[in-house]
Write a protein that holds these residues in place. Structure first.
Motif, PDB file in Angstrom:
ATOM      1  N   LEU A   1       0.818  -1.214   0.000  1.00  0.00           N
ATOM      2  CA  LEU A   1       0.000   0.000   0.000  1.00  0.00           C
ATOM      3  C   LEU A   1       0.850   1.263   0.000  1.00  0.00           C
ATOM      4  CD1 LEU A   1      -2.860  -0.969   2.453  1.00  0.00           C
ATOM      5  CD2 LEU A   1      -3.027  -0.620  -0.004  1.00  0.00           C
ATOM      6  N   VAL A   2       1.928   1.250   0.729  1.00  0.00           N
ATOM      7  CA  VAL A   2       2.786   2.443   0.791  1.00  0.00           C
ATOM      8  C   VAL A   2       3.457   2.696  -0.552  1.00  0.00           C
ATOM      9  CG1 VAL A   2       4.933   3.342   1.789  1.00  0.00           C
ATOM     10  CG2 VAL A   2       3.178   2.363   3.268  1.00  0.00           C
ATOM     11  N   PHE A   3       3.983   1.651  -1.173  1.00  0.00           N
ATOM     12  CA  PHE A   3       4.690   1.851  -2.440  1.00  0.00           C
ATOM     13  C   PHE A   3       3.748   2.093  -3.618  1.00  0.00           C
ATOM     14  CE2 PHE A   3       8.311  -0.438  -0.361  1.00  0.00           C
ATOM     15  CZ  PHE A   3       9.152   0.654  -0.368  1.00  0.00           C
ATOM     16  N   ALA A   4       2.533   1.591  -3.540  1.00  0.00           N
ATOM     17  CA  ALA A   4       1.602   1.769  -4.650  1.00  0.00           C
ATOM     18  C   ALA A   4       0.771   3.044  -4.517  1.00  0.00           C
ATOM     19  CB  ALA A   4       0.670   0.566  -4.736  1.00  0.00           C
ATOM     20  N   GLN A   5       0.946   3.750  -3.434  1.00  0.00           N
ATOM     21  CA  GLN A   5       0.136   4.934  -3.181  1.00  0.00           C
ATOM     22  C   GLN A   5       0.328   6.007  -4.254  1.00  0.00           C
ATOM     23  OE1 GLN A   5       0.947   6.631   0.599  1.00  0.00           O
ATOM     24  NE2 GLN A   5      -0.926   7.808   0.657  1.00  0.00           N
ATOM     25  N   GLY A   6       1.519   6.182  -4.724  1.00  0.00           N
ATOM     26  CA  GLY A   6       1.779   7.230  -5.694  1.00  0.00           C
ATOM     27  C   GLY A   6       1.787   6.745  -7.131  1.00  0.00           C
ATOM     28  N   SER A   7       1.476   5.489  -7.362  1.00  0.00           N
ATOM     29  CA  SER A   7       1.557   4.971  -8.729  1.00  0.00           C
ATOM     30  C   SER A   7       0.175   4.903  -9.371  1.00  0.00           C
ATOM     31  CB  SER A   7       2.181   3.571  -8.716  1.00  0.00           C
ATOM     32  OG  SER A   7       1.270   2.642  -8.177  1.00  0.00           O
TER      33      SER A   7
ATOM     34  N   ILE B   1      -5.585  -1.200  -6.374  1.00  0.00           N
ATOM     35  CA  ILE B   1      -5.243  -1.837  -5.109  1.00  0.00           C
ATOM     36  C   ILE B   1      -6.265  -1.461  -4.042  1.00  0.00           C
ATOM     37  CG2 ILE B   1      -3.528  -1.877  -3.261  1.00  0.00           C
ATOM     38  CD1 ILE B   1      -1.411  -1.742  -5.427  1.00  0.00           C
ATOM     39  N   TYR B   2      -6.703  -0.225  -4.016  1.00  0.00           N
ATOM     40  CA  TYR B   2      -7.655   0.210  -2.985  1.00  0.00           C
ATOM     41  C   TYR B   2      -9.033  -0.441  -3.189  1.00  0.00           C
ATOM     42  CZ  TYR B   2      -4.275   3.496  -1.220  1.00  0.00           C
ATOM     43  OH  TYR B   2      -3.156   4.053  -0.666  1.00  0.00           O
TER      44      TYR B   2
END
Length: 49
Positions: free
Chosen positions: A33-39, A45-46
């Motif tokens: 979740l942290v790494f995909a937050q800005g992609s 994912i959410y």
């Protein structure tokens, strides 16, 4: 680092080995979740959660 050492000693002394896979999965999901937050994958994912 001492937190990991204390957690390892807790697991070893109290024989709570079933907690280890749960903690690993939670850490992996949190990292995802942290790494995909800005992609661009963030909306996909959410929707899983």
């Amino acid at each position: 680092m001492s937190l990991l050492k204390e957690f390892w000693l807790f697991l070893r002394v109290r024989k709570k080995w079933w907690l280890l896979p749960i903690i690993i999965v939670m850490v992996l999901l949190g990292t995802l979740l942290v790494f995909a937050q800005g992609s661009a994958l963030a909306p996909f994912i959410y929707t899983i959660f």
